[in-house]
Motif scaffolding. Structure first.
Motif, PDB file in Angstrom:
ATOM      1  N   PHE A  53       0.836  -1.205   0.000  1.00  0.00           N
ATOM      2  CA  PHE A  53       0.000   0.000   0.000  1.00  0.00           C
ATOM      3  C   PHE A  53       0.873   1.258   0.000  1.00  0.00           C
ATOM      4  O   PHE A  53       0.631   2.188  -0.779  1.00  0.00           O
ATOM      5  CB  PHE A  53      -0.925  -0.007   1.217  1.00  0.00           C
ATOM      6  N   LEU A  54       1.865   1.290   0.872  1.00  0.00           N
ATOM      7  CA  LEU A  54       2.745   2.467   0.955  1.00  0.00           C
ATOM      8  C   LEU A  54       3.448   2.735  -0.369  1.00  0.00           C
ATOM      9  O   LEU A  54       3.526   3.881  -0.822  1.00  0.00           O
ATOM     10  CB  LEU A  54       3.770   2.293   2.074  1.00  0.00           C
ATOM     11  N   ILE A  55       3.950   1.689  -0.993  1.00  0.00           N
ATOM     12  CA  ILE A  55       4.643   1.841  -2.268  1.00  0.00           C
ATOM     13  C   ILE A  55       3.661   2.299  -3.347  1.00  0.00           C
ATOM     14  O   ILE A  55       3.971   3.191  -4.143  1.00  0.00           O
ATOM     15  CB  ILE A  55       5.353   0.525  -2.670  1.00  0.00           C
ATOM     16  N   GLU A  56       2.468   1.720  -3.373  1.00  0.00           N
ATOM     17  CA  GLU A  56       1.447   2.126  -4.343  1.00  0.00           C
ATOM     18  C   GLU A  56       1.037   3.581  -4.157  1.00  0.00           C
ATOM     19  O   GLU A  56       0.662   4.255  -5.118  1.00  0.00           O
ATOM     20  CB  GLU A  56       0.219   1.224  -4.233  1.00  0.00           C
ATOM     21  N   ALA A  75      10.533 -12.563  -2.204  1.00  0.00           N
ATOM     22  CA  ALA A  75       9.142 -12.763  -1.782  1.00  0.00           C
ATOM     23  C   ALA A  75       8.397 -11.445  -1.619  1.00  0.00           C
ATOM     24  O   ALA A  75       7.175 -11.393  -1.776  1.00  0.00           O
ATOM     25  CB  ALA A  75       9.094 -13.549  -0.479  1.00  0.00           C
ATOM     26  N   LEU A  76       9.125 -10.389  -1.312  1.00  0.00           N
ATOM     27  CA  LEU A  76       8.516  -9.082  -1.085  1.00  0.00           C
ATOM     28  C   LEU A  76       9.315  -8.030  -1.862  1.00  0.00           C
ATOM     29  O   LEU A  76      10.096  -7.265  -1.301  1.00  0.00           O
ATOM     30  CB  LEU A  76       8.491  -8.771   0.419  1.00  0.00           C
ATOM     31  N   PRO A  77       9.146  -8.005  -3.190  1.00  0.00           N
ATOM     32  CA  PRO A  77       9.960  -7.111  -4.023  1.00  0.00           C
ATOM     33  C   PRO A  77       9.775  -5.627  -3.718  1.00  0.00           C
ATOM     34  O   PRO A  77      10.624  -4.813  -4.077  1.00  0.00           O
ATOM     35  CB  PRO A  77       9.529  -7.455  -5.451  1.00  0.00           C
ATOM     36  N   GLU A  78       8.699  -5.277  -3.012  1.00  0.00           N
ATOM     37  CA  GLU A  78       8.504  -3.870  -2.630  1.00  0.00           C
ATOM     38  C   GLU A  78       9.645  -3.366  -1.752  1.00  0.00           C
ATOM     39  O   GLU A  78       9.902  -2.170  -1.695  1.00  0.00           O
ATOM     40  CB  GLU A  78       7.158  -3.702  -1.903  1.00  0.00           C
ATOM     41  N   LEU A  79      10.319  -4.284  -1.078  1.00  0.00           N
ATOM     42  CA  LEU A  79      11.464  -3.887  -0.248  1.00  0.00           C
ATOM     43  C   LEU A  79      12.552  -3.213  -1.075  1.00  0.00           C
ATOM     44  O   LEU A  79      13.333  -2.417  -0.557  1.00  0.00           O
ATOM     45  CB  LEU A  79      12.044  -5.101   0.486  1.00  0.00           C
ATOM     46  N   LYS A  80      12.599  -3.503  -2.366  1.00  0.00           N
ATOM     47  CA  LYS A  80      13.605  -2.895  -3.247  1.00  0.00           C
ATOM     48  C   LYS A  80      13.370  -1.398  -3.407  1.00  0.00           C
ATOM     49  O   LYS A  80      14.270  -0.673  -3.819  1.00  0.00           O
ATOM     50  CB  LYS A  80      13.599  -3.570  -4.613  1.00  0.00           C
ATOM     51  N   ASN A  81      12.156  -0.948  -3.107  1.00  0.00           N
ATOM     52  CA  ASN A  81      11.819   0.474  -3.204  1.00  0.00           C
ATOM     53  C   ASN A  81      11.994   1.206  -1.881  1.00  0.00           C
ATOM     54  O   ASN A  81      11.557   2.348  -1.745  1.00  0.00           O
ATOM     55  CB  ASN A  81      10.374   0.630  -3.687  1.00  0.00           C
ATOM     56  N   SER A 113      18.371  -2.766  -1.999  1.00  0.00           N
ATOM     57  CA  SER A 113      17.441  -1.707  -1.579  1.00  0.00           C
ATOM     58  C   SER A 113      17.670  -0.447  -2.408  1.00  0.00           C
ATOM     59  O   SER A 113      18.648  -0.328  -3.143  1.00  0.00           O
ATOM     60  CB  SER A 113      17.622  -1.399  -0.094  1.00  0.00           C
ATOM     61  N   LYS A 114      16.764   0.490  -2.255  1.00  0.00           N
ATOM     62  CA  LYS A 114      16.886   1.767  -2.961  1.00  0.00           C
ATOM     63  C   LYS A 114      18.048   2.586  -2.410  1.00  0.00           C
ATOM     64  O   LYS A 114      18.640   3.388  -3.104  1.00  0.00           O
ATOM     65  CB  LYS A 114      15.572   2.543  -2.844  1.00  0.00           C
ATOM     66  N   GLY A 115      18.362   2.356  -1.152  1.00  0.00           N
ATOM     67  CA  GLY A 115      19.480   3.056  -0.525  1.00  0.00           C
ATOM     68  C   GLY A 115      19.646   2.592   0.904  1.00  0.00           C
ATOM     69  O   GLY A 115      18.692   2.154   1.536  1.00  0.00           O
ATOM     70  N   ALA A 116      20.869   2.647   1.367  1.00  0.00           N
ATOM     71  CA  ALA A 116      21.139   2.231   2.742  1.00  0.00           C
ATOM     72  C   ALA A 116      22.313   3.015   3.280  1.00  0.00           C
ATOM     73  O   ALA A 116      23.227   3.390   2.549  1.00  0.00           O
ATOM     74  CB  ALA A 116      21.439   0.737   2.794  1.00  0.00           C
ATOM     75  N   LEU A 117      22.259   3.262   4.559  1.00  0.00           N
ATOM     76  CA  LEU A 117      23.389   3.881   5.234  1.00  0.00           C
ATOM     77  C   LEU A 117      23.501   3.273   6.616  1.00  0.00           C
ATOM     78  O   LEU A 117      22.524   2.838   7.203  1.00  0.00           O
ATOM     79  CB  LEU A 117      23.250   5.396   5.323  1.00  0.00           C
ATOM     80  N   SER A 118      24.713   3.240   7.082  1.00  0.00           N
ATOM     81  CA  SER A 118      24.955   2.701   8.412  1.00  0.00           C
ATOM     82  C   SER A 118      25.270   3.858   9.330  1.00  0.00           C
ATOM     83  O   SER A 118      26.070   4.714   9.019  1.00  0.00           O
ATOM     84  CB  SER A 118      26.126   1.715   8.376  1.00  0.00           C
ATOM     85  N   ARG A 119      24.608   3.855  10.484  1.00  0.00           N
ATOM     86  CA  ARG A 119      24.829   4.913  11.462  1.00  0.00           C
ATOM     87  C   ARG A 119      26.010   4.608  12.356  1.00  0.00           C
ATOM     88  O   ARG A 119      26.409   5.425  13.153  1.00  0.00           O
ATOM     89  CB  ARG A 119      23.568   5.118  12.295  1.00  0.00           C
ATOM     90  N   ASN A 120      26.570   3.416  12.255  1.00  0.00           N
ATOM     91  CA  ASN A 120      27.733   3.021  13.054  1.00  0.00           C
ATOM     92  C   ASN A 120      28.778   2.436  12.123  1.00  0.00           C
ATOM     93  O   ASN A 120      28.469   1.972  11.046  1.00  0.00           O
ATOM     94  CB  ASN A 120      27.359   1.939  14.078  1.00  0.00           C
ATOM     95  N   CYS A 121      30.005   2.460  12.582  1.00  0.00           N
ATOM     96  CA  CYS A 121      31.074   1.801  11.827  1.00  0.00           C
ATOM     97  C   CYS A 121      31.068   0.330  12.210  1.00  0.00           C
ATOM     98  O   CYS A 121      30.878  -0.014  13.366  1.00  0.00           O
ATOM     99  CB  CYS A 121      32.430   2.393  12.168  1.00  0.00           C
TER     100      CYS A 121
END
Length: 123
Positions: A53-56, A75-81, A113-121
């Motif tokens: 729903f959120l992606i739509e 299984a949940l390709p919406e996670l790519k967005n 994913s569409k983007g990722a960042l790590s808040r820790n090293c």
């Protein structure tokens, strides 16, 4: 003015939550799914439906994750967005490296994913 509403998965009426989101005409709003660990629910039918729903609705979806659970992008390709803010636990957390770092999950998140960042090293 920014508005923040918090809902807890076990108590959430997803129909009501969808109506709230539809009623807010905020095209640049970011929906943050945090937790505990939100990826614990990725196999739950209500959670899947809500994410779809959120992606739509063209909402920008962010997950706050500790990176220990591998998202099921097949299984949940919406996670790519979705975007992922990773809070990987550091060595001084007292947890063993095996419990706090899942290299396969982290690689999958960064690759799919569409983007990722790590808040820790990573330690």
């Amino acid at each position: 003015m920014p508005q923040c509403e918090n809902f807890y998965f076990k108590d959430t009426n997803f129909g009501e939550l969808k109506n709230i989101i539809k009623s807010h005409n905020a095209p640049n709003a970011i929906i943050v799914l945090s937790g505990g660990e939100p990826l614990l629910h990725q196999k739950n039918a209500d959670f899947k439906d809500f994410l779809r729903f959120l992606i739509e609705q063209n909402r920008q979806v962010h997950f706050e994750s500790n990176g220990t659970i591998e998202p099921d992008f097949k299984a949940l390709p919406e996670l790519k967005n979705c975007y992922f803010a990773l809070s990987v636990k550091l060595e001084n957390s007292g947890e063993s490296k095996e419990k706090r770092i899942n290299a396969r999950a982290l690689k999958s998140i960064f690759a799919n994913s569409k983007g990722a960042l790590s808040r820790n090293c990573l330690a």
